[in-house]
Design a protein around this motif. Structure first.
Motif, short mmCIF file in Angstrom:
data_model
loop_
_atom_site.label_atom_id
_atom_site.label_comp_id
_atom_site.label_asym_id
_atom_site.label_seq_id
_atom_site.Cartn_x
_atom_site.Cartn_y
_atom_site.Cartn_z
N VAL A 115 15.34 39.64 -8.56
CA VAL A 115 15.13 39.45 -7.05
C VAL A 115 16.47 39.80 -6.40
O VAL A 115 17.53 39.28 -6.78
N TYR A 116 16.45 40.93 -5.76
CA TYR A 116 17.87 41.08 -4.86
C TYR A 116 17.57 40.46 -3.40
O TYR A 116 16.73 40.93 -2.80
N SER A 117 18.50 39.91 -3.13
CA SER A 117 18.32 38.86 -1.68
C SER A 117 19.52 39.15 -0.80
O SER A 117 20.78 38.97 -1.45
N TYR A 118 19.28 39.32 0.31
CA TYR A 118 20.47 39.59 1.16
C TYR A 118 19.97 38.59 2.39
O TYR A 118 19.00 38.44 2.98
N GLU A 119 21.05 37.79 2.91
CA GLU A 119 20.99 37.05 3.89
C GLU A 119 22.09 36.72 4.89
O GLU A 119 23.22 36.94 4.45
N ILE A 120 21.64 36.82 6.10
CA ILE A 120 22.82 36.50 7.33
C ILE A 120 22.24 35.24 7.91
O ILE A 120 21.16 35.09 8.04
N GLY A 121 23.36 34.65 8.17
CA GLY A 121 22.82 33.16 8.89
C GLY A 121 24.02 32.52 9.78
O GLY A 121 25.01 33.10 9.71
N ALA A 122 23.58 31.74 10.84
CA ALA A 122 24.57 30.68 11.40
C ALA A 122 24.20 29.38 11.59
O ALA A 122 22.82 28.96 11.17
N LYS A 123 25.13 28.32 11.33
CA LYS A 123 24.97 27.10 11.42
C LYS A 123 25.80 26.42 12.35
O LYS A 123 27.07 26.76 12.69
N PRO B 96 35.16 24.26 14.36
CA PRO B 96 34.84 23.33 13.36
C PRO B 96 33.43 22.88 13.53
O PRO B 96 32.74 22.42 12.52
N ASP B 97 32.76 23.37 14.85
CA ASP B 97 31.09 23.12 14.70
C ASP B 97 30.30 24.35 14.51
O ASP B 97 28.83 24.37 14.98
N ALA B 98 30.88 25.46 14.31
CA ALA B 98 30.04 26.75 14.25
C ALA B 98 30.52 27.74 13.08
O ALA B 98 31.66 27.91 12.85
N MET B 99 29.49 28.01 12.06
CA MET B 99 29.66 29.02 11.17
C MET B 99 28.90 30.15 11.04
O MET B 99 27.73 29.79 11.32
N ILE B 100 29.12 31.17 10.67
CA ILE B 100 28.08 32.45 10.37
C ILE B 100 28.55 32.75 8.93
O ILE B 100 29.83 32.76 8.39
N TYR B 101 27.67 33.42 8.54
CA TYR B 101 27.59 33.77 7.05
C TYR B 101 26.84 34.86 6.46
O TYR B 101 25.84 35.12 7.32
N ALA C 63 18.74 31.90 10.13
CA ALA C 63 18.91 32.96 9.42
C ALA C 63 17.85 33.95 9.06
O ALA C 63 16.76 33.88 9.50
N GLY C 64 18.54 35.12 8.38
CA GLY C 64 17.59 36.20 8.54
C GLY C 64 17.70 36.76 6.92
O GLY C 64 18.75 36.56 6.36
N TYR C 65 16.67 37.17 6.41
CA TYR C 65 16.74 37.48 4.98
C TYR C 65 15.92 38.57 4.73
O TYR C 65 15.02 39.20 4.97
#
Length: 748
Positions: free
Chosen positions: A535-543, A499-504, A556-558
């Motif tokens: 623009v073509y954009s790619y992103e990975i991240g965590a909250k 409930p307190d951690a997400m990756i995307y 986040a990395g982009y």
């Protein structure tokens, strides 16, 4: 002076009357508590209310209390608190140009749309002159990073920024803040609202800024430059006749009559006529050895004193009016929303566009803007694994611009008048859906189809008032247009580890519409339209939210693949080298961003946020023999930006009083202001440090504070025009020096 003293007395009287009215309320109700720098923030970035930590995109969100304590008073200030965001203060903050993660507009004329969409209460502001408004009575700001082509549409290749005002409530709520600071600056801001009936609530807010002096001196006249007279008003009504229906009507008005910052002259030619001067080649401004093409240099002592011919003055006078209607109706499982907005803006401003004592290029700019937007959308609830948003959008806008230019002392010996009218119609259909593949895994997909239609007329004339003009014949009688269809979209996955951690992870495509060069032209080919950029954009991240909520950490990395980006280039058209605003080529930006808020105790909050990025022009469309900027860094794209903040609150006198100490600092590494990457039109890395000390009562009903901004008095270039090799000098605009003051706030 008497007028200013009278204003102060009148303002104090307003505060006293407001206080008396508030005390007369038999049962005053406090506004909903603002959690300041702690707690979660609810945003509507994805067109539905949700926690910022649950949205699988990079967002920087700030509450009204945070903005007040950090003294964020205009949109350009957002760059200081949101890494990855940069603002080029073109024309002394009159046309602020936003960049997010290296993507920005590379033209200072008012007719071209920005790459970052600016929205006020869900209504788009399509042109940069409209983005220098005063901020007051703000509920929150949402900075969305990366292309927002699905839900927000065209002209959001870099991202979008939502400014959201406080809305009317059934409970009475009011506040007033007065402050006085350096340069005889007086600010008065306030709002009041509450119920009129059981179904109707209203809210009124206003702000005025009056400044009697400034930090810049015109050596030719001895005048202090920096007077400000700005008034802004907002009125809102919220009608909820049934639990299912809400109707929100909002009207705004603002008036501004203020000095525009004067340009700093930057010569780059050797005094002896031997070519470029050594200092300029080394990236150093040196008026002792470097002159412009007429042999002039500004030898005024100190960089905050300049020589300015000011043929048309240096006042910026503008008026803006707006109205919006937001209707929401709950159909049962689906909400229908209609947002209608209309804005009208007019501005006349004088500018010494060469930055010197000679009348080489003095300009009077006039801009008239009308814009209308209409959006209708359906939003499902979250009662099932499948949720969605779908809608239709239409916008129409018209901008009429004029540049009256004096070249009296130049070898052209004339004056010219250039005008244009540009109209834009845009239509769009969009949809985005989320599907819960499992309790933890969610798929997001969206598409938006846009049709953009621009019409453009242009005329320019050599007025030749002295009968000795040597100016080439300007282009006149241009009638043209550009149409483009575009499909943008997004696909992404997010996974709830807990409930307190997400990756995307996501991939998206953004689009910015094409347009026209509006500056004076001497060849019709200079005014050919340019096409849209993508623009073509790619992103990975965590909250993540850790340590029982004490630590929030997002990463986040982009990677941005920017194609056909728009910029000024030299091209061969009809066999002639011409300088045009065109599709300059391709570029890429990749980077990493992190944001952390740590609350080790109820009294102490620490925040740090950083962005590192690497930008590179991978392909540049230049004419044969012209400069090739392939391999250069993008303009307005510092490799590193960061901000840090520490806020400590302690009770005094048995918890009847409280003291808050706030310190914040921001850093930008070296920034180039042009694609040429010349050190002469760049700013080396620098820090800006701010501070605030306040005391308040137990219930936070009143507060007294002292504040300082840029307290180390850093001198830095906030914007620069690179005219290297041309017939006019380059110029700089400088950032504000140290400012400080006191404020007093009452809340009811």
């Amino acid at each position: 002076m008497r007028t200013r003293i009278a204003l102060y007395i009148a303002s104090a009287s307003i505060l006293a009357v407001t206080a008396s009215a508030a005390q007369a309320q038999t049962a005053p109700s406090a506004a909903a508590p603002d959690q300041g720098f702690g707690g979660d923030i609810v945003v509507t970035a994805q067109r539905r209310s949700e926690s910022v930590q649950d949205v699988p995109i990079s967002i920087s969100a700030f509450t009204g209390k945070q903005l007040q304590e950090l003294k964020i008073s205009q949109p350009a200030d957002v760059a200081a608190i949101s890494p990855g965001v940069f603002v080029n203060a073109t024309r002394g903050d009159q046309n602020p140009t936003f960049a997010i993660r290296g993507l920005s507009l590379n033209d200072s004329f008012s007719n071209n749309n920005p790459t970052v969409g600016i929205y006020f209460d869900d209504v788009n502001l399509p042109y940069t002159p409209m983005m220098a408004f005063q901020m007051f009575d703000i509920d929150r700001i949402e900075v969305l990073k990366g292309p927002q082509g699905t839900l927000y549409g065209r002209n959001t290749t870099g991202g979008a920024i939502n400014f959201i005002s406080k809305k009317p409530t059934q409970e009475f709520d009011a506040y007033a803040t007065a402050s006085y600071g350096r340069f005889d600056r007086f600010e008065l801001e306030g709002a009041a609202g509450g119920d009129v009936t059981d179904t109707l609530a209203v809210r009124f807010a206003a702000k005025t800024v009056q400044q009697g002096s400034g930090w810049q001196t015109n050596a030719l006249t001895g005048d202090k430059v920096g007077e400000v007279s700005n008034v802004a008003l907002r009125a809102q009504a919220l009608w909820t006749p049934t639990p299912e229906l809400s109707v929100h009507l909002e009207g705004t008005y603002s008036y501004n009559s203020s000095d525009q910052q004067l340009r700093e002259h930057v010569g780059y030619r050797a005094k002896d006529g031997s070519g470029y001067c050594a200092a300029a080649l080394a990236g150093v401004r040196d008026p002792l050895t470097c002159v412009d093409s007429l042999g002039y240099s500004d030898l005024s002592p100190g960089r905050r004193t300049v020589e300015n011919s000011a043929t048309y003055g240096y006042k910026n006078r503008s008026r803006a009016q707006g109205v919006s209607l937001n209707i929401g109706y709950d159909l049962g499982g689906v909400t229908l929303t209609s947002i209608t907005g209309y804005n009208h803006f007019k501005r006349v401003s004088g500018d010494d566009s060469d930055g010197g004592a000679l009348i080489e290029l003095d300009t009077q700019f006039t801009d008239r803007i009308k814009s209308f937007t209409q959006e209708v959308r359906l939003t499902s609830d979250n009662a099932s694994p499948f949720s969605w948003v779908a809608g239709l959008y239409y916008s129409w806008d018209r901008i009429a611009g004029n540049a009256l230019q004096a070249l009296d002392d130049h070898f052209f010996h004339t004056r010219a008048d250039t005008g244009f009218v540009q109209t834009t119609k845009a239509y769009a259909a969009f949809g985005q859906a989320n599907y819960e593949l499992s309790d933890a895994l969610t798929l997001t997909a969206g598409l938006r189809f846009t049709r953009d239609d621009k019409g453009f007329t242009y005329d320019s004339i050599d007025l030749d008032p002295y009968g000795i003009s040597t100016l080439p014949t300007p282009v006149a009688g241009i009638v043209d247009g550009v149409k483009q269809d575009n499909l943008s979209g997004k696909i992404g996955l997010d996974y709830k580890i807990s409930p307190d951690a997400m990756i995307y992870a996501s991939a998206s495509r953004g689009f910015k519409s094409g347009g026209f060069k509006a500056a004076i032209a001497f060849n019709a080919d200079e005014l050919q339209p340019f096409k849209g950029e993508t623009v073509y954009s790619y992103e990975i991240g965590a909250k993540t939210t850790l340590l029982d909520g004490a630590l929030t950490f997002n990463l986040a990395g982009y990677y941005n693949d920017w194609r056909n980006f728009q910029a000024m280039v030299t091209e061969i058209r009809s066999g002639i080298n011409v300088i045009v605003l065109s599709n300059a080529g391709d570029a890429r930006v990749y980077g990493v961003e992190a944001d952390a808020v740590f609350r080790p105790t109820d009294r102490l909050t620490l925040r740090t946020a950083v962005n590192w990025q690497d930008s590179k022009i991978t392909d540049f469309n230049n004419a044969a023999g012209a400069d090739d900027f392939t391999g250069n860094k993008l303009a307005n794209a510092p490799a590193f930006s960061g901000t840090g903040m520490a806020r400590w609150e302690t009770p005094l006198e048995g918890e009847s009083w409280g003291v808050v100490i706030l310190g914040d600092a921001s850093y930008r590494s070296k920034t180039y202001y042009s694609l040429a990457n010349r050190d002469l039109s760049a700013q080396d890395g620098y820090w800006l440090v701010n501070g605030r000390l306040s005391i308040h009562d137990k219930n936070d009903k009143w507060e007294a504070a002292i504040y300082g901004r840029n307290i180390l008095n850093k001198l830095y270039v906030s914007s620069s025009y690179d005219n290297w090799g041309g017939i006019f000098p380059s110029q700089n605009f400088l950032g504000d020096p140290a400012t400080y003051g006191v404020s007093l706030t009452f809340r009811y």
